[in-house]
Design a protein around this motif. Structure first.
Motif, PDB file in Angstrom:
ATOM      1  N   LEU A   9      32.283  37.156  35.563  1.00 26.65           N
ATOM      2  CA  LEU A   9      31.305  38.252  36.222  1.00 26.65           C
ATOM      3  C   LEU A   9      29.823  37.245  35.959  1.00 26.65           C
ATOM      4  O   LEU A   9      29.473  36.778  35.278  1.00 26.65           O
ATOM      5  CB  LEU A   9      31.615  39.804  35.322  1.00 26.65           C
ATOM      6  N   THR A  67      28.477  42.478  38.514  1.00 27.70           N
ATOM      7  CA  THR A  67      29.312  42.181  39.478  1.00 27.70           C
ATOM      8  C   THR A  67      30.464  41.666  39.156  1.00 27.70           C
ATOM      9  O   THR A  67      30.858  40.859  38.411  1.00 27.70           O
ATOM     10  CB  THR A  67      28.523  41.090  40.359  1.00 27.70           C
ATOM     11  N   VAL A  68      31.838  41.774  39.849  1.00 22.85           N
ATOM     12  CA  VAL A  68      32.382  41.220  39.719  1.00 22.85           C
ATOM     13  C   VAL A  68      33.149  40.762  40.450  1.00 22.85           C
ATOM     14  O   VAL A  68      33.282  41.875  41.829  1.00 22.85           O
ATOM     15  CB  VAL A  68      34.090  41.938  38.949  1.00 22.85           C
ATOM     16  N   TYR A  97      35.403  43.205  30.299  1.00 25.90           N
ATOM     17  CA  TYR A  97      33.760  43.151  31.044  1.00 25.90           C
ATOM     18  C   TYR A  97      32.839  43.252  30.004  1.00 25.90           C
ATOM     19  O   TYR A  97      31.585  42.776  30.350  1.00 25.90           O
ATOM     20  CB  TYR A  97      33.581  43.835  32.503  1.00 25.90           C
TER      21      TYR A  97
END
Length: 171
Positions: A9, A67-68, A97
């Motif tokens: 990420l 953000t991924v 995450y």
């Protein structure tokens, strides 16, 4: 623009174009359960929230969207230093995450900013947040009753803190 990269990420500064993605996070009832406000009812509410994140003074704030694959799935950082806050869309939970984002942010904040400690105020029922913070070295500094009156009623607080020297010596 500051970007923090982790294995899967990226954390970056919020942009006006993040409105729809952040609305998906902030209207998610599960994600917002222990947030200080209820799920956002409309896009205008999220637009005001996002504008406050974008326009926060750099000396008082160090906040990022997560953000991924270029998709915004949440936020993590300090809207007002030294208090950390984070939220992920619930369909992104359980994938690690939050831990990746937390580690990247802590490395950034303690290595590049003159911040001696971070604090967190967590509802004691939010076991996932308490676990995440504890795993990253935050220690409980106190508790208080009836500190928040939110969409789920009156809530209590667990206060936590992570000192710069503790983080740096362990990492």
């Amino acid at each position: 623009m500051t970007e923090l990269r982790a294995d899967r990420l990226t954390l970056r500064r919020a942009l006006p174009g993040d409105l729809a993605a952040m609305h998906a996070v902030l209207c998610d009832e599960q994600a917002m359960l222990y947030w200080s406000t209820g799920p956002h009812a409309d896009l205008a509410e999220t637009e005001r929230w996002l504008e406050s994140m974008i326009s926060a003074p750099a000396g008082e704030s160090d906040d990022f969207v997560i953000t991924v694959n270029d998709e915004v799935i949440g936020k993590l950082g300090a809207w007002r230093l030294p208090e950390i806050g984070f939220i992920l869309r619930s369909d992104q939970w359980g994938q690690g995450y939050a831990a990746e984002a937390m580690r990247a942010f802590l490395n950034h904040i303690f290595r590049s900013r003159n911040v001696d400690f971070l604090t967190a105020d967590v509802d004691p029922r939010n076991e996932a947040a308490l676990h995440l913070l504890s795993n990253h070295g935050f220690v409980e500094t106190g508790r208080a009753s009836a500190t928040w009156n939110t969409h789920i009623g009156v809530c209590d607080s667990v206060y936590l803190q992570l000192d710069r020297n503790s983080w740096l010596s362990a990492n």
